[in-house]
Scaffold this motif. Structure first.
Motif, PDB file in Angstrom:
ATOM      1  N   ASP A 130       0.839  -1.202   0.000  1.00  0.00           N
ATOM      2  CA  ASP A 130       0.000   0.000   0.000  1.00  0.00           C
ATOM      3  C   ASP A 130       0.874   1.252   0.000  1.00  0.00           C
ATOM      4  N   ALA A 131       0.556   2.173  -0.886  1.00  0.00           N
ATOM      5  CA  ALA A 131       1.327   3.407  -0.969  1.00  0.00           C
ATOM      6  C   ALA A 131       0.464   4.644  -0.681  1.00  0.00           C
ATOM      7  N   GLY A 132      -0.779   4.400  -0.231  1.00  0.00           N
ATOM      8  CA  GLY A 132      -1.656   5.523   0.076  1.00  0.00           C
ATOM      9  C   GLY A 132      -2.442   5.985  -1.141  1.00  0.00           C
ATOM     10  N   PHE A 133      -3.574   6.597  -0.900  1.00  0.00           N
ATOM     11  CA  PHE A 133      -4.437   7.124  -1.969  1.00  0.00           C
ATOM     12  C   PHE A 133      -4.802   6.042  -2.980  1.00  0.00           C
ATOM     13  N   GLY A 134      -4.943   4.791  -2.491  1.00  0.00           N
ATOM     14  CA  GLY A 134      -5.360   3.702  -3.364  1.00  0.00           C
ATOM     15  C   GLY A 134      -4.268   3.190  -4.292  1.00  0.00           C
ATOM     16  N   GLU A 135      -3.040   3.598  -4.062  1.00  0.00           N
ATOM     17  CA  GLU A 135      -1.952   3.200  -4.953  1.00  0.00           C
ATOM     18  C   GLU A 135      -1.065   2.131  -4.303  1.00  0.00           C
ATOM     19  N   THR A 136      -0.234   1.512  -5.103  1.00  0.00           N
ATOM     20  CA  THR A 136       0.741   0.561  -4.568  1.00  0.00           C
ATOM     21  C   THR A 136       2.137   0.931  -5.052  1.00  0.00           C
ATOM     22  N   LYS A 137       3.115   0.416  -4.298  1.00  0.00           N
ATOM     23  CA  LYS A 137       4.529   0.647  -4.642  1.00  0.00           C
ATOM     24  C   LYS A 137       5.327  -0.569  -4.205  1.00  0.00           C
ATOM     25  N   PRO A 138       6.524  -0.747  -4.751  1.00  0.00           N
ATOM     26  CA  PRO A 138       7.378  -1.811  -4.206  1.00  0.00           C
ATOM     27  C   PRO A 138       7.669  -1.565  -2.735  1.00  0.00           C
ATOM     28  N   CYS A 139       7.791  -2.660  -2.009  1.00  0.00           N
ATOM     29  CA  CYS A 139       8.066  -2.612  -0.558  1.00  0.00           C
ATOM     30  C   CYS A 139       9.219  -1.675  -0.225  1.00  0.00           C
ATOM     31  N   ASN A 140      10.296  -1.767  -0.970  1.00  0.00           N
ATOM     32  CA  ASN A 140      11.477  -0.944  -0.720  1.00  0.00           C
ATOM     33  C   ASN A 140      12.375  -1.003  -1.960  1.00  0.00           C
ATOM     34  N   THR A 141      13.423  -0.220  -1.973  1.00  0.00           N
ATOM     35  CA  THR A 141      14.374  -0.241  -3.089  1.00  0.00           C
ATOM     36  C   THR A 141      15.787  -0.283  -2.529  1.00  0.00           C
ATOM     37  N   THR A 142      16.754  -0.430  -3.422  1.00  0.00           N
ATOM     38  CA  THR A 142      18.136  -0.557  -2.933  1.00  0.00           C
ATOM     39  C   THR A 142      18.778   0.786  -2.634  1.00  0.00           C
ATOM     40  N   GLY A 143      18.284   1.847  -3.278  1.00  0.00           N
ATOM     41  CA  GLY A 143      18.927   3.145  -3.121  1.00  0.00           C
ATOM     42  C   GLY A 143      20.063   3.301  -4.115  1.00  0.00           C
ATOM     43  N   THR A 144      20.724   4.440  -4.050  1.00  0.00           N
ATOM     44  CA  THR A 144      21.771   4.758  -5.014  1.00  0.00           C
ATOM     45  C   THR A 144      23.150   4.607  -4.360  1.00  0.00           C
ATOM     46  N   SER A 145      24.168   5.145  -5.011  1.00  0.00           N
ATOM     47  CA  SER A 145      25.528   5.113  -4.438  1.00  0.00           C
ATOM     48  C   SER A 145      26.372   6.184  -5.110  1.00  0.00           C
ATOM     49  N   THR A 146      27.539   6.435  -4.550  1.00  0.00           N
ATOM     50  CA  THR A 146      28.473   7.340  -5.218  1.00  0.00           C
ATOM     51  C   THR A 146      29.156   6.587  -6.365  1.00  0.00           C
ATOM     52  N   ASN A 147      29.858   7.319  -7.200  1.00  0.00           N
ATOM     53  CA  ASN A 147      30.600   6.664  -8.282  1.00  0.00           C
ATOM     54  C   ASN A 147      31.679   5.740  -7.738  1.00  0.00           C
ATOM     55  N   ASP A 148      32.111   5.986  -6.522  1.00  0.00           N
ATOM     56  CA  ASP A 148      33.110   5.115  -5.893  1.00  0.00           C
ATOM     57  C   ASP A 148      32.486   3.919  -5.185  1.00  0.00           C
ATOM     58  N   GLY A 149      31.181   3.826  -5.212  1.00  0.00           N
ATOM     59  CA  GLY A 149      30.516   2.658  -4.643  1.00  0.00           C
ATOM     60  C   GLY A 149      30.112   2.793  -3.186  1.00  0.00           C
ATOM     61  N   TYR A 150      30.196   3.996  -2.639  1.00  0.00           N
ATOM     62  CA  TYR A 150      29.697   4.200  -1.269  1.00  0.00           C
ATOM     63  C   TYR A 150      28.174   4.262  -1.355  1.00  0.00           C
ATOM     64  N   THR A 151      27.520   3.380  -0.622  1.00  0.00           N
ATOM     65  CA  THR A 151      26.084   3.209  -0.839  1.00  0.00           C
ATOM     66  C   THR A 151      25.233   4.211  -0.059  1.00  0.00           C
ATOM     67  N   ASP A 181      22.093  -1.848   9.733  1.00  0.00           N
ATOM     68  CA  ASP A 181      22.262  -1.522   8.315  1.00  0.00           C
ATOM     69  C   ASP A 181      22.545  -2.769   7.483  1.00  0.00           C
ATOM     70  N   ASP A 182      22.182  -3.919   8.021  1.00  0.00           N
ATOM     71  CA  ASP A 182      22.426  -5.146   7.250  1.00  0.00           C
ATOM     72  C   ASP A 182      21.165  -6.004   7.110  1.00  0.00           C
ATOM     73  N   GLY A 183      20.020  -5.391   7.275  1.00  0.00           N
ATOM     74  CA  GLY A 183      18.765  -6.129   7.167  1.00  0.00           C
ATOM     75  C   GLY A 183      18.044  -5.854   5.861  1.00  0.00           C
ATOM     76  N   VAL A 184      16.785  -6.293   5.798  1.00  0.00           N
ATOM     77  CA  VAL A 184      15.929  -6.100   4.623  1.00  0.00           C
ATOM     78  C   VAL A 184      14.728  -5.246   5.037  1.00  0.00           C
ATOM     79  N   GLY A 185      14.433  -4.252   4.225  1.00  0.00           N
ATOM     80  CA  GLY A 185      13.289  -3.389   4.527  1.00  0.00           C
ATOM     81  C   GLY A 185      13.542  -2.515   5.748  1.00  0.00           C
ATOM     82  N   PRO A 186      12.505  -2.179   6.510  1.00  0.00           N
ATOM     83  CA  PRO A 186      11.106  -2.558   6.312  1.00  0.00           C
ATOM     84  C   PRO A 186      10.481  -1.880   5.086  1.00  0.00           C
ATOM     85  N   CYS A 187       9.310  -2.389   4.709  1.00  0.00           N
ATOM     86  CA  CYS A 187       8.602  -1.814   3.568  1.00  0.00           C
ATOM     87  C   CYS A 187       8.183  -0.380   3.885  1.00  0.00           C
TER      88      CYS A 187
END
Ligand SMILES: [Zn+2]
Length: 320
Positions: A130-151, A181-187
């Motif tokens: 559930d993403a609110g207002f009747g919409e849905t979204k993926p539970c979570n995402t991985t996020g981005t990182s720097t060009n050097d790989g710092y997440t 910082d080593d778990g999954v989610g939460p959504c």
């Protein structure tokens, strides 16, 4: 609906220790009275070796004696210092421009975006929620990182834990939507529910952006669609502008690319659309910009972000 949460009484205010000045005693000059030879300022010298007092000492058993030698029991006379000005210790975390150093136990929820094991668990984080207002979204995402790989999840966690320390030192009841910082989610829907269930006085969601290399700076986002009504939306906007001002005061720059003056209303973010408390989501900087990436990858930079957010939260809640 309540527009103003009652401050919780469960957290103690920050303790201030009271340390009498040692100079207080010496500042009182002894008065010499002619004819009076007894000085009262001198402490009688205690006998340095406490005596077993009675009877004949016996050879002490090596380990089983339960009769303590009275060494610890002797209390030398104590000169009472004249109470002058109390010296209060200053908490290092409350130095500098802390606008409201007393949190009064009010609840601040910190939401560090993403999580370290999200990437290894696509089945979990891609599930629609559930993403609110009747919409849905993926539970979570991985996020981005720097060009050097710092997440981004590392950055978010670093800022969040530093922010937690500052706010706790100021007397806030700080709660984190994730505790490692080593778990999954939460959504995303669970993160929003966490702040709602805590009846948070302020919710701060921390992220880093992955934009064009020329984009630089932070922006503070609020929900465009007012999921909890106009009054709560106004509180979120007040929180956003106050945090923006504090970040600027603490040396950080609003985005040169997105939003306006460091603020941006969004209609597409589940964490904002499901929150019924004063909530902001902050993109602290652009991890694909070399200057932002350097700041965001360093402990000192993360401390600077945390300080700015903390000062904003303190200013916002101090005014409420
Ligand atoms: Zn993010």
């Amino acid at each position: 609906m309540s527009a103003c949460a009652t401050a919780s009484q469960q957290a103690d205010p920050p303790s201030t220790s009271f340390t009498p000045t040692s100079s207080a005693a010496s500042s009182a000059s002894p008065i010499t009275v002619p004819g009076l030879s007894t000085s009262v300022s001198e402490s009688p010298t205690p006998s340095p070796t406490p005596e077993p007092s009675t009877s004949t000492p016996e050879p002490a058993p090596e380990t089983t004696s339960v009769v303590d030698a009275p060494d610890d029991d002797y209390t030398p006379p104590v000169e009472q210092p004249t109470p002058l000005e109390p010296v209060q210790t200053q908490d290092p975390a409350t130095q500098a421009p802390a606008p409201a150093p007393s949190g009064g136990g009010r609840v601040v929820v910190i939401d560090p975006g993403h999580n370290g094991a999200n990437g290894a668990n696509p089945d979990v984080i891609n599930a629609l929620v559930d993403a609110g207002f009747g919409e849905t979204k993926p539970c979570n995402t991985t996020g981005t990182s720097t060009n050097d790989g710092y997440t981004e999840h590392q950055f978010n966690w670093g800022v969040a834990t530093k922010l937690q320390a500052i706010l706790q030192a100021r007397g806030y009841d700080v709660r984190m939507t994730r505790t490692s910082d080593d778990g999954v989610g939460p959504c995303v829907n669970k993160r929003a529910a966490f702040g709602n269930d805590a009846n948070a006085d302020a919710v701060i969601s921390i992220h880093g952006d992955g934009d064009d290399a020329s984009a630089r700076g932070f922006y503070v986002m609020t929900a465009e669609r007012a999921p909890a009504g106009a009054a709560m939306a106004a509180q979120s906007e007040s929180l956003a502008s106050t945090v923006r001002d504090a970040l600027v005061n603490d040396g950080l720059s609003p985005s040169n690319h997105l939003g306006s003056g460091g603020l941006w209303k969004r209609s597409d973010l589940a964490g904002l659309n499901l929150s019924t408390r004063p909530t902001v989501m902050i993109e602290m900087g652009n991890m694909r910009n070399s200057a932002d990436a350097a700041l965001m990858s360093s402990s000192a930079g993360q401390q600077q972000y945390a300080q700015g957010i903390a000062d904003g939260v303190s200013a916002y809640l101090g005014a409420g």
